[in-house]
Design a protein around this motif. Structure first.
Motif, PDB file in Angstrom:
ATOM      1  N   HIS A   1      46.290  26.385   2.091  1.00 50.28           N
ATOM      2  CA  HIS A   1      44.763  26.788   2.327  1.00 50.28           C
ATOM      3  C   HIS A   1      44.369  27.445   1.014  1.00 50.28           C
ATOM      4  CE1 HIS A   1      46.332  27.446   6.775  1.00 50.28           C
ATOM      5  NE2 HIS A   1      46.284  26.080   6.305  1.00 50.28           N
ATOM      6  N   SER A   2      45.047  27.877   0.126  1.00 49.79           N
ATOM      7  CA  SER A   2      44.416  28.761  -0.935  1.00 49.79           C
ATOM      8  C   SER A   2      43.685  27.628  -1.805  1.00 49.79           C
ATOM      9  CB  SER A   2      45.556  29.602  -1.946  1.00 49.79           C
ATOM     10  OG  SER A   2      46.031  30.793  -0.941  1.00 49.79           O
ATOM     11  N   VAL A   3      44.654  26.552  -2.045  1.00 48.25           N
ATOM     12  CA  VAL A   3      44.101  25.620  -2.960  1.00 48.25           C
ATOM     13  C   VAL A   3      42.499  24.954  -2.369  1.00 48.25           C
ATOM     14  CG1 VAL A   3      44.298  23.237  -3.753  1.00 48.25           C
ATOM     15  CG2 VAL A   3      46.278  24.935  -3.852  1.00 48.25           C
ATOM     16  N   PHE A   4      42.765  24.695  -1.061  1.00 48.97           N
ATOM     17  CA  PHE A   4      41.620  24.181  -0.322  1.00 48.97           C
ATOM     18  C   PHE A   4      40.445  25.014  -0.309  1.00 48.97           C
ATOM     19  CE2 PHE A   4      38.848  23.406   3.566  1.00 48.97           C
ATOM     20  CZ  PHE A   4      38.578  22.142   3.199  1.00 48.97           C
ATOM     21  N   LEU A   5      41.021  26.431  -0.178  1.00 47.22           N
ATOM     22  CA  LEU A   5      39.749  27.506  -0.210  1.00 47.22           C
ATOM     23  C   LEU A   5      38.958  27.972  -1.616  1.00 47.22           C
ATOM     24  CD1 LEU A   5      38.142  29.752   1.486  1.00 47.22           C
ATOM     25  CD2 LEU A   5      40.145  31.341   1.019  1.00 47.22           C
ATOM     26  N   MET A   6      39.792  27.385  -2.482  1.00 48.98           N
ATOM     27  CA  MET A   6      39.448  27.513  -3.902  1.00 48.98           C
ATOM     28  C   MET A   6      38.423  26.320  -4.334  1.00 48.98           C
ATOM     29  SD  MET A   6      41.283  26.481  -7.515  1.00 48.98           S
ATOM     30  CE  MET A   6      41.451  24.571  -6.996  1.00 48.98           C
ATOM     31  N   LEU A   7      38.727  25.233  -3.663  1.00 47.19           N
ATOM     32  CA  LEU A   7      37.742  23.995  -3.751  1.00 47.19           C
ATOM     33  C   LEU A   7      36.526  24.321  -3.103  1.00 47.19           C
ATOM     34  CD1 LEU A   7      40.201  20.923  -3.217  1.00 47.19           C
ATOM     35  CD2 LEU A   7      39.130  21.829  -5.261  1.00 47.19           C
ATOM     36  N   VAL A   8      36.519  25.053  -2.055  1.00 45.87           N
ATOM     37  CA  VAL A   8      35.413  25.427  -1.069  1.00 45.87           C
ATOM     38  C   VAL A   8      34.389  26.370  -1.907  1.00 45.87           C
ATOM     39  CG1 VAL A   8      34.533  26.396   1.170  1.00 45.87           C
ATOM     40  CG2 VAL A   8      36.456  24.894   1.119  1.00 45.87           C
ATOM     41  N   MET A   9      34.953  27.436  -2.476  1.00 44.95           N
ATOM     42  CA  MET A   9      34.184  28.249  -3.179  1.00 44.95           C
ATOM     43  C   MET A   9      33.671  27.699  -4.523  1.00 44.95           C
ATOM     44  SD  MET A   9      34.471  31.004  -1.616  1.00 44.95           S
ATOM     45  CE  MET A   9      33.693  31.952  -2.661  1.00 44.95           C
ATOM     46  N   GLN A  10      34.280  26.381  -4.836  1.00 48.46           N
ATOM     47  CA  GLN A  10      33.700  25.892  -6.014  1.00 48.46           C
ATOM     48  C   GLN A  10      32.707  24.701  -5.726  1.00 48.46           C
ATOM     49  OE1 GLN A  10      37.214  24.751  -8.334  1.00 48.46           O
ATOM     50  NE2 GLN A  10      37.247  26.694  -9.528  1.00 48.46           N
ATOM     51  N   GLN A  11      32.653  24.382  -4.476  1.00 49.10           N
ATOM     52  CA  GLN A  11      31.762  23.693  -3.623  1.00 49.10           C
ATOM     53  C   GLN A  11      32.217  22.115  -4.408  1.00 49.10           C
ATOM     54  OE1 GLN A  11      27.480  24.533  -3.854  1.00 49.10           O
ATOM     55  NE2 GLN A  11      27.738  26.466  -3.055  1.00 49.10           N
ATOM     56  N   LYS A  12      33.227  21.965  -4.025  1.00 53.71           N
ATOM     57  CA  LYS A  12      33.900  20.614  -4.756  1.00 53.71           C
ATOM     58  C   LYS A  12      34.293  19.627  -3.628  1.00 53.71           C
ATOM     59  CE  LYS A  12      34.120  21.765  -9.131  1.00 53.71           C
ATOM     60  NZ  LYS A  12      35.342  21.903  -9.925  1.00 53.71           N
ATOM     61  N   LEU A  13      34.114  19.970  -2.202  1.00 56.60           N
ATOM     62  CA  LEU A  13      34.247  19.154  -1.118  1.00 56.60           C
ATOM     63  C   LEU A  13      33.400  17.906  -1.166  1.00 56.60           C
ATOM     64  CD1 LEU A  13      35.199  21.319   1.762  1.00 56.60           C
ATOM     65  CD2 LEU A  13      36.583  20.486   0.036  1.00 56.60           C
ATOM     66  N   ALA A  14      33.817  16.772  -0.567  1.00 53.76           N
ATOM     67  CA  ALA A  14      33.015  15.504  -0.540  1.00 53.76           C
ATOM     68  C   ALA A  14      32.232  15.718   0.911  1.00 53.76           C
ATOM     69  CB  ALA A  14      33.734  14.335  -0.741  1.00 53.76           C
ATOM     70  N   THR A  15      31.141  16.450   0.894  1.00 54.93           N
ATOM     71  CA  THR A  15      30.522  16.634   1.951  1.00 54.93           C
ATOM     72  C   THR A  15      29.419  15.560   1.879  1.00 54.93           C
ATOM     73  OG1 THR A  15      28.810  18.217   0.767  1.00 54.93           O
ATOM     74  CG2 THR A  15      30.580  18.989   2.323  1.00 54.93           C
ATOM     75  N   ILE A  16      28.761  15.154   3.056  1.00 56.97           N
ATOM     76  CA  ILE A  16      27.936  14.139   3.196  1.00 56.97           C
ATOM     77  C   ILE A  16      26.684  14.052   2.272  1.00 56.97           C
ATOM     78  CG2 ILE A  16      26.471  12.775   4.790  1.00 56.97           C
ATOM     79  CD1 ILE A  16      28.183  13.474   7.058  1.00 56.97           C
ATOM     80  N   ASP A  17      26.173  15.406   2.216  1.00 53.56           N
ATOM     81  CA  ASP A  17      25.108  15.647   1.250  1.00 53.56           C
ATOM     82  C   ASP A  17      25.245  15.169  -0.097  1.00 53.56           C
ATOM     83  OD1 ASP A  17      26.557  17.714   0.765  1.00 53.56           O
ATOM     84  OD2 ASP A  17      25.027  18.870   0.025  1.00 53.56           O
ATOM     85  N   LYS A  18      26.534  15.433  -0.743  1.00 57.66           N
ATOM     86  CA  LYS A  18      27.026  15.149  -1.935  1.00 57.66           C
ATOM     87  C   LYS A  18      27.412  13.683  -2.016  1.00 57.66           C
ATOM     88  CE  LYS A  18      29.030  19.282  -4.120  1.00 57.66           C
ATOM     89  NZ  LYS A  18      30.038  19.842  -5.052  1.00 57.66           N
TER      90      LYS A  18
END
Length: 363
Positions: A213-230
């Motif tokens: 969860h920590s690793v994933f939360l770090m990616l979210v805070m850095q906006q690194k997720l492959a969301t549809i807009d990206k």
């Protein structure tokens, strides 16, 4: 594995279960390394039965069963009749001493030099390879001017650049000395490149948050997720619609927490924590939680743990809908978050607080 460790530690509360003679002072009855499990117990039937019963209980809880073809049981200093009883109880194959684990010989008695012959030979082979691998081209010809020496010269030059001259460099190093020894942590801090501190680090990497969860939360805070807009920005043509609420475009900002679905889940989690709070965007939620962590009571751990579990579960639910067509209601997702938080809080706090934690979580 945390649950298995808890079950195994609890069996010694039974009067008939005894530690292995060499492990009693340590309170040790098992070691786990990757997918290997080593169990230690006194060589009597009740103790062995308690261990096997614990494994059966864990199998019922998790669905994970031991491969009966692989386990071996090693016994020493036990009468033949007791040994036969133990083999009947466990249904495991008896192993013979000495044997090797990760290249290291294990034996019931004293280890002698001959048992380490193969291991020593492997280490010497690696060291001999390193002795030439780290040499420069000229060094391979003349056996001088190795890369290690060049690295030392680079450190010297860096010190002179930072200090300006020899005496200044000495003063710089003297600040890294404690009790006559150079502290590597202080030395590293002098040389490392320092960026601007992040405000969310303490919340994301809190010990009460599951590591994944920590690793994933770090990616979210850095906006690194492959969301549809990206993905659209990268040239991948997809209909930009949030699959959780079906009411707006999918972005980091929308998912955490402007989406109706994610907001409802976060509200229920906060209600579970008996907190009244107006939900805002993720960065403000992290700032709010950081203020709650000033207190050192274990209840302050809830907030970081809940945020990590909520963000992770929302993305997991989003992927299930997209890739598997599965859809769960809000109550299901909240219960899953509660499960993650409960397990983590029980694992990072002392056993003496288990009753207090369980009572608070169930209240």
């Amino acid at each position: 594995m945390e649950i298995l460790s808890r079950i195994l530690r609890g069996i010694h509360q039974q009067s008939q279960v005894s530690y292995h003679p060499k492990c009693g002072k340590l309170g040790l009855n098992h070691l786990i390394f990757v997918d290997d499990l080593m169990l230690f117990v006194k060589g009597d039937t009740p103790s062995v039965q308690a261990i096997t019963s614990s494994l059966d209980s864990f199998a019922l809880l998790s669905g994970l069963h031991a491969n009966l073809e692989k386990p071996n049981i090693y016994m020493a200093g036990i009468r033949d009749n007791i040994k036969q009883e133990i083999l009947t109880v466990t249904v495991y194959t008896e192993g013979l001493f000495p044997f090797r684990y990760l290249g290291v010989p294990l034996n019931a008695g004293k280890l002698n030099k001959t048992m380490f012959t193969d291991l020593i030979a492997k280490v010497q082979k690696v060291l001999n390879h390193w002795s030439t691998y780290k040499l420069s081209y000229a060094g391979k010809e003349k056996n001088t001017h190795s890369e290690s020496w060049r690295s030392i010269l680079l450190v010297r030059d860096e010190l002179l650049n930072m200090g300006g001259n020899g005496p200044a460099a000495e003063r710089l190093l003297s600040g890294c000395v404690k009790k006559g020894c150079i502290q590597l942590s202080l030395l590293y801090d002098k040389f490392r490149r320092k960026g601007n501190p992040i405000s969310w680090g303490a919340t994301v990497w809190h010990r009460a948050v599951l590591p994944k969860h920590s690793v994933f939360l770090m990616l979210v805070m850095q906006q690194k997720l492959a969301t549809i807009d990206k993905l659209n920005h990268r040239g991948i043509s997809l209909v930009n619609r949030c699959v959780l609420c079906k009411a707006d475009n999918e972005t980091h900002k929308h998912l955490f927490f402007q989406c109706i679905f994610s907001t409802a889940i976060w509200h229920q989690v906060l209600h579970w924590l008996r907190m009244q709070h107006r939900t805002s965007k993720l960065s403000k939620e992290v700032h709010w939680i950081a203020g709650k962590k000033v207190r050192k009571h274990w209840k302050a751990q809830w907030f970081s743990s809940c945020l990590g579990a909520t963000v992770y579960s929302l993305w997991e639910e989003r992927n299930l809908k997209i890739f598997q067509g599965l859809e769960h209601d809000i109550d299901y997702v909240v219960k899953r978050i509660q499960y993650f938080v409960s397990i983590r809080l029980l694992s990072v706090n002392s056993p003496s607080k288990e009753g207090e934690i369980i009572g608070s979580l169930n209240a």
